[in-house]
Scaffold this motif. Structure first.
Motif, PDB file in Angstrom:
ATOM      1  N   ASN A  26       0.851  -1.193   0.000  1.00 56.18           N
ATOM      2  CA  ASN A  26       0.000   0.000   0.000  1.00 56.18           C
ATOM      3  C   ASN A  26       0.887   1.244   0.000  1.00 56.18           C
ATOM      4  N   ARG A  27       1.018   1.867  -1.164  1.00 57.83           N
ATOM      5  CA  ARG A  27       1.956   2.984  -1.293  1.00 57.83           C
ATOM      6  C   ARG A  27       1.518   4.215  -0.507  1.00 57.83           C
ATOM      7  N   ALA A  28       0.224   4.385  -0.297  1.00 55.47           N
ATOM      8  CA  ALA A  28      -0.232   5.510   0.521  1.00 55.47           C
ATOM      9  C   ALA A  28       0.228   5.344   1.960  1.00 55.47           C
ATOM     10  N   LEU A  29       0.111   4.121   2.488  1.00 56.82           N
ATOM     11  CA  LEU A  29       0.579   3.871   3.850  1.00 56.82           C
ATOM     12  C   LEU A  29       2.097   3.992   3.929  1.00 56.82           C
ATOM     13  N   LEU A  30       2.783   3.570   2.879  1.00 55.55           N
ATOM     14  CA  LEU A  30       4.245   3.726   2.853  1.00 55.55           C
ATOM     15  C   LEU A  30       4.607   5.202   2.932  1.00 55.55           C
ATOM     16  N   ALA A  31       3.903   6.030   2.151  1.00 56.18           N
ATOM     17  CA  ALA A  31       4.195   7.464   2.150  1.00 56.18           C
ATOM     18  C   ALA A  31       3.957   8.066   3.530  1.00 56.18           C
ATOM     19  N   ARG A  32       2.847   7.658   4.175  1.00 57.32           N
ATOM     20  CA  ARG A  32       2.546   8.200   5.504  1.00 57.32           C
ATOM     21  C   ARG A  32       3.612   7.795   6.525  1.00 57.32           C
ATOM     22  N   THR A  33       4.010   6.534   6.474  1.00 55.15           N
ATOM     23  CA  THR A  33       5.013   6.030   7.414  1.00 55.15           C
ATOM     24  C   THR A  33       6.368   6.676   7.160  1.00 55.15           C
ATOM     25  N   ALA A  34       6.749   6.764   5.882  1.00 55.01           N
ATOM     26  CA  ALA A  34       8.039   7.345   5.532  1.00 55.01           C
ATOM     27  C   ALA A  34       8.105   8.814   5.905  1.00 55.01           C
ATOM     28  N   LEU A  35       6.988   9.522   5.737  1.00 54.33           N
ATOM     29  CA  LEU A  35       6.971  10.947   6.073  1.00 54.33           C
ATOM     30  C   LEU A  35       7.236  11.151   7.561  1.00 54.33           C
ATOM     31  N   ALA A  36       6.599  10.322   8.389  1.00 50.31           N
ATOM     32  CA  ALA A  36       6.805  10.441   9.834  1.00 50.31           C
ATOM     33  C   ALA A  36       8.236  10.083  10.210  1.00 50.31           C
ATOM     34  N   LEU A  37       8.772   9.032   9.616  1.00 53.01           N
ATOM     35  CA  LEU A  37      10.147   8.633   9.910  1.00 53.01           C
ATOM     36  C   LEU A  37      11.143   9.679   9.425  1.00 53.01           C
ATOM     37  N   ALA A  38      10.888  10.246   8.254  1.00 54.82           N
ATOM     38  CA  ALA A  38      11.800  11.251   7.698  1.00 54.82           C
ATOM     39  C   ALA A  38      11.864  12.471   8.598  1.00 54.82           C
ATOM     40  N   ARG A  39      10.704  12.891   9.109  1.00 52.09           N
ATOM     41  CA  ARG A  39      10.685  14.047   9.993  1.00 52.09           C
ATOM     42  C   ARG A  39      11.327  13.729  11.335  1.00 52.09           C
ATOM     43  N   ALA A  40      11.223  12.468  11.745  1.00 51.08           N
ATOM     44  CA  ALA A  40      11.828  12.085  13.020  1.00 51.08           C
ATOM     45  C   ALA A  40      13.339  11.946  12.911  1.00 51.08           C
ATOM     46  N   ALA A  41      13.849  11.743  11.697  1.00 51.68           N
ATOM     47  CA  ALA A  41      15.284  11.517  11.503  1.00 51.68           C
ATOM     48  C   ALA A  41      16.050  12.790  11.183  1.00 51.68           C
ATOM     49  N   GLY A  42      15.359  13.858  10.777  1.00 50.54           N
ATOM     50  CA  GLY A  42      16.071  15.080  10.415  1.00 50.54           C
ATOM     51  C   GLY A  42      15.189  16.297  10.577  1.00 50.54           C
ATOM     52  N   THR A  43      15.782  17.451  10.707  1.00 53.32           N
ATOM     53  CA  THR A  43      15.017  18.686  10.847  1.00 53.32           C
ATOM     54  C   THR A  43      14.643  19.270   9.490  1.00 53.32           C
ATOM     55  N   GLU A  44      15.083  18.627   8.429  1.00 49.48           N
ATOM     56  CA  GLU A  44      14.764  19.051   7.067  1.00 49.48           C
ATOM     57  C   GLU A  44      14.636  17.778   6.249  1.00 49.48           C
ATOM     58  N   LEU A  45      13.720  17.758   5.272  1.00 50.71           N
ATOM     59  CA  LEU A  45      13.630  16.571   4.442  1.00 50.71           C
ATOM     60  C   LEU A  45      13.484  16.947   2.976  1.00 50.71           C
ATOM     61  N   PHE A  46      14.055  16.092   2.146  1.00 46.14           N
ATOM     62  CA  PHE A  46      13.978  16.239   0.690  1.00 46.14           C
ATOM     63  C   PHE A  46      13.360  14.948   0.156  1.00 46.14           C
ATOM     64  N   TRP A  47      12.309  15.083  -0.641  1.00 46.65           N
ATOM     65  CA  TRP A  47      11.517  13.930  -1.068  1.00 46.65           C
ATOM     66  C   TRP A  47      11.576  13.785  -2.585  1.00 46.65           C
ATOM     67  N   PHE A  48      12.064  12.640  -3.063  1.00 46.15           N
ATOM     68  CA  PHE A  48      12.084  12.323  -4.486  1.00 46.15           C
ATOM     69  C   PHE A  48      11.086  11.191  -4.721  1.00 46.15           C
ATOM     70  N   GLU A  49       9.995  11.497  -5.398  1.00 51.06           N
ATOM     71  CA  GLU A  49       8.970  10.492  -5.682  1.00 51.06           C
ATOM     72  C   GLU A  49       9.198   9.947  -7.084  1.00 51.06           C
ATOM     73  N   VAL A  50       9.535   8.665  -7.184  1.00 52.98           N
ATOM     74  CA  VAL A  50       9.773   8.040  -8.482  1.00 52.98           C
ATOM     75  C   VAL A  50       8.425   7.677  -9.085  1.00 52.98           C
ATOM     76  N   ARG A  51       8.129   8.253 -10.240  1.00 52.29           N
ATOM     77  CA  ARG A  51       6.842   8.034 -10.896  1.00 52.29           C
ATOM     78  C   ARG A  51       6.993   7.038 -12.044  1.00 52.29           C
ATOM     79  N   ASP A  52       5.923   6.290 -12.306  1.00 53.63           N
ATOM     80  CA  ASP A  52       5.989   5.234 -13.313  1.00 53.63           C
ATOM     81  C   ASP A  52       5.259   5.576 -14.601  1.00 53.63           C
TER      82      ASP A  52
END
Length: 239
Positions: A26-52
């Motif tokens: 479930n890519r939506a759940l992946l995005a939600r989980t990754a967003l929370a982890l990314a914010r918890a790991a750094g004070t700034e985040l850069f997101w590259f979404e690979v599109r198909d």
């Protein structure tokens, strides 16, 4: 009278920098989980979404991505996250160092091999900037450009960590053997007709909390709550 102490810069929730894989269907759940982890790991985040090639994507996934700072979010084609082919021709460049095997030489080589779009972000950051997270979402869409063998990402992760960057990758498929290069691995699973999705820790660091103990299964809402707000709500497009 002494001046009141000023609050220091926001600190990441996770001790880092580190490297993380989040996978599941479930890519939506992946995005939600990754967003929370990314914010918890750094004070700034850069997101590259690979599109198909499908410009619409899942409505739920796009809703998660809408929470990102537009200046730090990039939609890219699979080839945009491939290693820089020019760096695979040593005749075009050379590294001069006290020792060919020095950490600095290895880091420079990995920087040259980085996908140009990602390398731009790395090189544009202030060396004194606080920790940040580099997210490659839907990395399985670019799997053809990378070996599945263990060690594929190890040097690159070390280089990013030395620069204060956490690498976080999401994939909609079961990870390949090169997942062993990452320090933390989570599966986001769903039970049809069952309770909320859960996050299963396949590899982790128990010092980061109960959810990071290998084998731990945490309901997704509780997992997200355990990460907490990573930094001030005014930064990085927090909702």
């Amino acid at each position: 009278m002494p001046e009141p102490s000023r609050p220091g810069p926001p600190r990441p929730r996770l001790a880092g920098p580190t490297s993380i894989v989040v996978w599941g269907p479930n890519r939506a759940l992946l995005a939600r989980t990754a967003l929370a982890l990314a914010r918890a790991a750094g004070t700034e985040l850069f997101w590259f979404e690979v599109r198909d090639g499908d410009p619409s994507g899942a409505v739920e996934e796009l809703a998660e991505l809408a929470r990102l700072d537009p200046s730090h979010a990039f939609g890219v084609a699979p080839g945009d996250v491939a290693p820089d082919a020019r760096a695979n021709h040593p005749g075009r460049w050379s590294i001069v160092a006290d020792s060919p095997s020095s950490a600095d030489a290895a880091s420079l080589r990995m920087l040259l091999l980085m996908p140009p779009r990602l390398r731009e972000v790395v090189m544009d950051r202030d060396p004194e900037a606080p920790p940040a997270t580099l997210v490659v979402s839907n990395a399985d869409r670019a799997a053809e450009f990378y070996s599945a063998e263990p060690g594929t990402f190890a040097d690159g992760i070390r280089m990013l960590n030395r620069l204060g960057l956490t690498l976080l990758v999401t994939t909609g498929r079961r990870p390949r053997p090169n997942v062993g290069d990452f320090s933390v691995v989570f599966e986001v699973s769903e039970a049809p007709g069952g309770p909320a999705a859960s996050v299963v820790c396949e590899a982790g660091d128990p010092t980061l909390g109960p959810a990071f103990v290998p084998g731990a299964r945490t309901l997704l809402p509780a997992f997200l709550d355990s990460l907490g707000p990573a930094f001030s709500p005014s930064s990085q497009g927090a909702p």
